[in-house]
Design a protein around this motif. Structure first.
Motif, PDB file in Angstrom:
ATOM      1  N   MET A   1      17.010 -14.566  11.537  1.00  0.00           N
ATOM      2  CA  MET A   1      16.020 -14.059  10.584  1.00  0.00           C
ATOM      3  C   MET A   1      14.659 -13.994  11.261  1.00  0.00           C
ATOM      4  N   THR A   2      13.931 -12.957  10.970  1.00  0.00           N
ATOM      5  CA  THR A   2      12.631 -12.732  11.598  1.00  0.00           C
ATOM      6  C   THR A   2      11.492 -13.132  10.670  1.00  0.00           C
ATOM      7  N   ASP A   3      10.378 -13.363  11.266  1.00  0.00           N
ATOM      8  CA  ASP A   3       9.166 -13.616  10.496  1.00  0.00           C
ATOM      9  C   ASP A   3       8.243 -12.409  10.514  1.00  0.00           C
ATOM     10  N   ARG A   4       8.665 -11.303  11.130  1.00  0.00           N
ATOM     11  CA  ARG A   4       7.803 -10.129  11.247  1.00  0.00           C
ATOM     12  C   ARG A   4       7.708  -9.407   9.908  1.00  0.00           C
ATOM     13  N   ILE A   5       6.467  -9.204   9.484  1.00  0.00           N
ATOM     14  CA  ILE A   5       6.225  -8.498   8.219  1.00  0.00           C
ATOM     15  C   ILE A   5       5.266  -7.342   8.499  1.00  0.00           C
ATOM     16  N   TYR A   6       5.678  -6.153   8.083  1.00  0.00           N
ATOM     17  CA  TYR A   6       4.893  -4.944   8.269  1.00  0.00           C
ATOM     18  C   TYR A   6       4.333  -4.493   6.920  1.00  0.00           C
ATOM     19  N   GLY A   7       3.081  -4.093   6.922  1.00  0.00           N
ATOM     20  CA  GLY A   7       2.468  -3.534   5.727  1.00  0.00           C
ATOM     21  C   GLY A   7       2.386  -2.024   5.837  1.00  0.00           C
ATOM     22  N   VAL A   8       2.716  -1.343   4.765  1.00  0.00           N
ATOM     23  CA  VAL A   8       2.620   0.113   4.695  1.00  0.00           C
ATOM     24  C   VAL A   8       1.759   0.447   3.478  1.00  0.00           C
ATOM     25  N   ALA A   9       0.587   1.027   3.730  1.00  0.00           N
ATOM     26  CA  ALA A   9      -0.313   1.430   2.646  1.00  0.00           C
ATOM     27  C   ALA A   9      -0.439   2.945   2.666  1.00  0.00           C
ATOM     28  N   ASP A  10      -0.146   3.576   1.541  1.00  0.00           N
ATOM     29  CA  ASP A  10      -0.227   5.028   1.454  1.00  0.00           C
ATOM     30  C   ASP A  10      -0.934   5.432   0.173  1.00  0.00           C
ATOM     31  N   THR A  11      -1.110   6.742  -0.012  1.00  0.00           N
ATOM     32  CA  THR A  11      -1.882   7.223  -1.157  1.00  0.00           C
ATOM     33  C   THR A  11      -1.109   8.244  -1.987  1.00  0.00           C
ATOM     34  N   THR A  12      -1.496   8.327  -3.245  1.00  0.00           N
ATOM     35  CA  THR A  12      -0.925   9.351  -4.118  1.00  0.00           C
ATOM     36  C   THR A  12      -1.547  10.718  -3.832  1.00  0.00           C
ATOM     37  N   PHE A  13      -2.694  10.762  -3.151  1.00  0.00           N
ATOM     38  CA  PHE A  13      -3.350  12.029  -2.826  1.00  0.00           C
ATOM     39  C   PHE A  13      -2.631  12.765  -1.699  1.00  0.00           C
ATOM     40  N   SER A  14      -1.889  12.046  -0.870  1.00  0.00           N
ATOM     41  CA  SER A  14      -1.177  12.678   0.241  1.00  0.00           C
ATOM     42  C   SER A  14      -0.199  13.720  -0.287  1.00  0.00           C
ATOM     43  N   ARG A  15      -0.031  14.779   0.464  1.00  0.00           N
ATOM     44  CA  ARG A  15       0.871  15.853   0.064  1.00  0.00           C
ATOM     45  C   ARG A  15       2.248  15.712   0.691  1.00  0.00           C
ATOM     46  N   VAL A  16       2.423  14.694   1.533  1.00  0.00           N
ATOM     47  CA  VAL A  16       3.706  14.345   2.145  1.00  0.00           C
ATOM     48  C   VAL A  16       3.893  12.854   1.911  1.00  0.00           C
ATOM     49  N   ASN A  17       5.100  12.437   1.593  1.00  0.00           N
ATOM     50  CA  ASN A  17       5.356  11.023   1.329  1.00  0.00           C
ATOM     51  C   ASN A  17       5.469  10.267   2.660  1.00  0.00           C
ATOM     52  N   MET A  18       4.318  10.096   3.300  1.00  0.00           N
ATOM     53  CA  MET A  18       4.292   9.444   4.610  1.00  0.00           C
ATOM     54  C   MET A  18       4.655   7.966   4.521  1.00  0.00           C
ATOM     55  N   GLY A  19       4.416   7.338   3.372  1.00  0.00           N
ATOM     56  CA  GLY A  19       4.805   5.942   3.203  1.00  0.00           C
ATOM     57  C   GLY A  19       6.305   5.770   3.339  1.00  0.00           C
TER      58      GLY A  19
END
Length: 156
Positions: A1-19
């Motif tokens: 098991m890993t302890d690595r945690i990644y955060g992904v912050a995206d916006t509703t204004f984006s026109r592509v679901n980059m999140g």
């Protein structure tokens, strides 16, 4: 098991679901890592989202924003960018700012492709920095690598 945690912050204004693209890419690159996603309305909300993700234990964050064509949009991006830099300095944590500028091209299909490519490549960069450490990208220094476009290539 890993302890690595990644955060992904995206916006509703984006026109592509980059999140979603970032989550899929990070999962593929580091299947043992954990991901926390935080979606906010627009780019000026990304600095606080990044800071909260770091406070929740993320080892690194990718922010994915979309900037409109007007001068006001460009000023909003400048404010968000300064905020993201401030978060990095306050927390000593990488926040990879992935931004698509609506005026990069008039071709909407090309704009979509730029967004997808940039989100994928920077997600991989985040994984390398978090999982592999500060020298993970050193071998790529000076190569003229680009996200969203063809690589520029090195001069030496």
């Amino acid at each position: 098991m890993t302890d690595r945690i990644y955060g992904v912050a995206d916006t509703t204004f984006s026109r592509v679901n980059m999140g979603e693209i970032a989550v899929k890419t990070i999962t593929k690159e580091d299947p043992e890592g954990k991901i926390i996603r935080y979606t906010v309305p627009g780019i000026k909300d990304l600095p606080v989202a990044a800071k909260k993700l770091i406070e929740e234990g993320c080892d690194g964050v990718i922010t994915l924003g979309w900037v409109g064509k007007t001068q006001l949009d460009k000023y909003s991006y400048l404010a968000a960018s300064i905020g993201l830099i401030t978060v990095q300095l306050m927390t000593s944590t990488h926040v990879i700012d992935v931004t698509i500028h609506e005026d990069e091209t008039e071709d909407e299909e090309r704009l979509r492709d730029i967004a997808i490519d940039r989100a994928k490549k920077h997600s991989i960069n985040l994984v390398k920095l978090v999982r592999d450490g500060r020298s993970a990208l050193t071998g790529l220094a000076g190569k003229g690598l680009r996200q969203g476009y063809e690589n520029a290539g090195q001069l030496d």
